[in-house]
Design a protein around this motif. Structure first.
Motif, PDB file in Angstrom:
ATOM      1  N   GLU A  34      -7.687  -1.997  -8.004  1.00  0.00           N
ATOM      2  CA  GLU A  34      -6.520  -2.792  -7.624  1.00  0.00           C
ATOM      3  C   GLU A  34      -5.510  -2.862  -8.767  1.00  0.00           C
ATOM      4  O   GLU A  34      -4.299  -2.712  -8.559  1.00  0.00           O
TER       5      GLU A  34
ATOM      6  N   HIS B  92      -3.760   0.583  -9.197  1.00  0.00           N
ATOM      7  CA  HIS B  92      -2.739   0.878  -8.196  1.00  0.00           C
ATOM      8  C   HIS B  92      -1.528  -0.031  -8.340  1.00  0.00           C
ATOM      9  O   HIS B  92      -0.399   0.384  -8.066  1.00  0.00           O
TER      10      HIS B  92
ATOM     11  N   GLU C 103     -10.363   0.478  -1.958  1.00  0.00           N
ATOM     12  CA  GLU C 103      -9.762   0.257  -3.269  1.00  0.00           C
ATOM     13  C   GLU C 103      -8.970  -1.039  -3.336  1.00  0.00           C
ATOM     14  O   GLU C 103      -8.364  -1.339  -4.367  1.00  0.00           O
TER      15      GLU C 103
ATOM     16  N   ASP D  63       0.824  -1.221   0.000  1.00  0.00           N
ATOM     17  CA  ASP D  63       0.000   0.000   0.000  1.00  0.00           C
ATOM     18  C   ASP D  63       0.856   1.267   0.000  1.00  0.00           C
ATOM     19  O   ASP D  63       0.581   2.216  -0.728  1.00  0.00           O
TER      20      ASP D  63
ATOM     21  N   ARG E  49       2.386   1.196  -8.825  1.00  0.00           N
ATOM     22  CA  ARG E  49       3.542   0.689  -8.068  1.00  0.00           C
ATOM     23  C   ARG E  49       4.635   0.179  -9.013  1.00  0.00           C
ATOM     24  O   ARG E  49       5.821   0.405  -8.767  1.00  0.00           O
TER      25      ARG E  49
ATOM     26  N   ARG F  20       3.440   3.088  -3.120  1.00  0.00           N
ATOM     27  CA  ARG F  20       3.095   4.043  -4.182  1.00  0.00           C
ATOM     28  C   ARG F  20       3.757   5.396  -3.978  1.00  0.00           C
ATOM     29  O   ARG F  20       3.741   6.242  -4.863  1.00  0.00           O
TER      30      ARG F  20
END
Length: 665
Positions: free
Chosen positions: A637, A640, A566, A265, A644, A268
């Motif tokens: 998902e 994100h 999210e 998490d 990353r 990012r």
């Protein structure tokens, strides 16, 4: 499993500041690794193979159960010598776990369960142990930490906030001390000498943020020249070589608590050490950019992509901006720079909102972590965005930051010689954990059978109907004296529900970024009869909710989610707040198609289209509503995950450029 401990501790084998070389995978390698990680989790992700090991620990425990303290300490001394020279041989690890468990029983009055032995062994072998909420991850971590420390390996136990650092270190200290090990803590505001002393301990508890910043400080001190031989020679001819000024002893072995939060998490956002510049010269520029942005019209002058957090000027908008700044000098004369400034101002106005993305506290803009719900007072958005938001809110403008050193969590944690972790939710990201960190996920069974029950979702078209149903549900449960934990996605939502419950005459507590100092206390009381607790998704991770007498007979804690997050893991983390250690508990979601997550992917159009099927105050059929919400969540998902991957690629490329220029990071 045998492992040479010499390759995991500072010394002749790996140098005085050991760390792993950066992994450099291409796109194809990363994709293949992601698929491999997913398959490995499904094939090898069960802990049944640790059963014979646990039986061996139990046999050893029977032998030492009746020994006095002197005999136990003699065993410890002998074991430390063997671990140092022979490594993590199965029989030595079993003996170590047995001794740790015996001292925990005598010093803390708590004895490790067999499933905790499973988790401890998985982490010692460099894996992620997925353990349900309430299964005792703090206790489990002492098993690999003590074993590695007795082998001479410096251990960092990484957690998410200073409260947990201080609490866990103090709580577990009697076990470490009984084994002759030293324990240090790293928290906000400590001086350099205090930090150096803490890292010199056998086991150091610290937060991920403090750990990375201290590493970057060491990187700035070492510069490019950190080769082992050079550092050894420097110690011969300098009175105060750099090795004496370093904070840490290298990156040997890390055990990451809440591993999904830290490794995924928070991955990012890069960590940056910077020097503050003078904001006086730029104050006019920021104010002018906000003024211009407020004059522009959406669609005609600019477009907003909420999901990507991006604003783009149209050709008409670019011309309009040029018209507004004609006659101004400096940065406004360059087309690219002025357009970037106005786009940042538009983003500050339309994409970042108070009590959702940030908190106004003590006259400052403080970022709220979207995954934990906690404020991050030392974080700032990059490229002038933070200053734009300060200007929008009328706060004093902080200086622009000049970057001195920078690294992402992904790149940092991959440098540990051995990395392990524990969390309640990791199987959904098993592919990414293997792809990025080469970490296997092992699911550890619960000590007692789970009694958590999930009630079907209620999905409304209209957000007002959702809130009405939530208040109605809370009222009926409160009349039965059931404790209720209600999860909200933002500070704004928690305060909206606060007003609704107050209007309904329902007594309650609110936990969000404004009350984070009382987080543990509020959450610890959430299991009392009739207690109503409203919390953002911080929900006191790391603090158990114990049920008061009579609550279990009434059905246990009732966990009520008011929106989807999210990532499915965050929802699963929240549901895990009930049903700990065999307690009963109930989990339910009451959500709407006007919630932020769904709106980001479908806009308002979906709610309008489905309005024709809506019966006022009635939820949608699950066959209609649930696939839509699930699609939005899966899309978030994937989005994100892409961010990353791109950050890691950028970080690697930036590292190459800095290395070429002679800078450290």
């Amino acid at each position: 499993m045998f492992s040479s401990t010499a390759t995991l501790r500072p010394g002749i084998a790996v140098g005085e500041y050991p760390q792993r070389e950066d992994i450099r995978d291409g796109w194809l390698d990363q994709t293949a690794a992601g698929i491999t990680g997913f398959l490995r989790q499904h094939v090898h992700g069960r802990s049944i193979r640790h059963v014979p090991f646990a039986q061996e620990v139990n046999r050893f425990s029977e032998d030492i159960d009746s020994l006095d303290e002197a005999a136990l300490h003699s065993r410890v001394t002998h074991l430390r010598q063997r671990l140092y020279s022979e490594g993590f041989r199965d029989e030595l690890v079993a003996e170590s776990f047995g001794l740790i468990r015996e001292f925990a029983s005598r010093r803390l009055g708590m004895r490790h369960h067999d499933v905790q032995l499973f988790g401890g062994r998985a982490m010692l072998n460099g894996m992620i142990a997925e353990m349900e909420t309430g299964e005792g991850k703090t206790m489990t971590a002492t098993l690999p930490a003590c074993t590695a420390a007795m082998a001479g390996i410096p251990v960092h136990i990484v957690t998410v906030n200073d409260f947990l650092v201080a609490r866990d270190a103090k709580w577990m200290s009697p076990v470490y001390q009984a084994l002759g090990l030293t324990v240090g803590t790293i928290t906000e505001g400590m001086e350099l000498e205090q930090r150096r002393a803490a890292y010199a301990c056998d086991v150091t508890y610290c937060t991920n943020k403090q750990l990375v910043f201290d590493y970057l400080k060491d990187s700035l001190l070492l510069g490019q020249e950190n080769r082992r031989l050079h550092m050894q020679l420097e110690g011969l001819y300098k009175d105060r070589p750099r090795t004496s000024r370093l904070l840490m002893r290298g990156l040997c072995f890390a055990i990451v608590d809440e591993a999904d939060s830290v490794l995924v998490d928070e991955a990012r956002t890069p960590l940056v050490i910077s020097s503050k510049g003078d904001a006086t010269q730029e104050e006019f520029t920021f104010k002018e950019a906000i003024r211009i942005a407020r004059m522009l019209r959406e669609q005609r002058d600019y477009t907003v992509r909420v999901r990507d957090k991006h604003v783009e000027l149209t050709d008409f908008g670019k011309a309009n901006v040029w018209k507004q700044v004609r006659g101004l000098s400096g940065v406004w004369t360059g087309a690219k720079r002025r357009q970037e400034l106005v786009q940042q101002a538009l983003a500050a106005i339309h994409l970042y909102h108070a009590d959702v993305h940030y908190l106004l506290k003590d006259g400052k803009v403080q970022i709220i972590d979207e995954y934990t719900g906690r404020v991050m007072p030392d974080r700032a958005w990059e490229r002038g965005l933070h200053q734009m938001i300060e200007t929008k809110e009328g706060c004093a403008i902080s200086g622009r930051q000049e970057t001195l050193a920078r690294i992402s969590y992904q790149r940092f944690f991959r440098r540990y010689l051995r990395l392990a972790g524990m969390t309640g939710t990791a199987r959904e990201i098993a592919g990414e954990l293997w792809s990025v960190y080469r970490l296997n996920v092992v699911t550890i069974p619960t000590n007692r059978s789970l009694r958590r029950r999930e009630i079907p979702d209620k999905i409304f078209v209209n957000v007002d109907d959702k809130w009405s149903e939530i208040v109605k549900t809370v009222r009926s449960l409160h009349q039965l004296q059931r404790p209720i934990l209600i999860g909200t996605r933002s500070v704004a939502d928690s305060e909206h529900l606060d007003r609704l419950l107050s209007a309904a005459g329902l007594p309650h507590e609110v936990l969000n970024a404004r009350q984070d100092q009382e987080e543990a206390q509020i959450i610890a009381q959430a299991g009392q009869p009739g207690r109503i607790t409203v919390a953002t998704n911080m929900a006191g991770r790391g603090t158990d909710i114990r049920l008061e007498p009579g609550v279990a007979d009434a059905g246990g804690l009732y966990v009520l989610a008011t929106s989807r997050h999210e990532a499915r893991r965050i929802d699963r983390q929240f549901s895990g707040r009930c049903g700990r250690q065999g307690d009963p508990g109930v989990y339910q979601s009451i959500i709407s198609l006007q919630d932020e997550l769904v709106k980001e992917y479908f806009g308002e159009t979906l709610a309008r289209l489905l309005g024709r099927w809506e019966k006022r105050g009635k939820p949608l059929p699950l066959w209609m509503g649930k696939p839509l919400v699930s699609f939005a969540q899966l899309a978030a998902e994937r989005h994100h995950s892409k961010i990353r991957r791109e950050l890691l690629k950028l970080d690697d490329n930036l590292g190459d450029m800095l290395a070429f220029s002679g800078r450290a990071e």
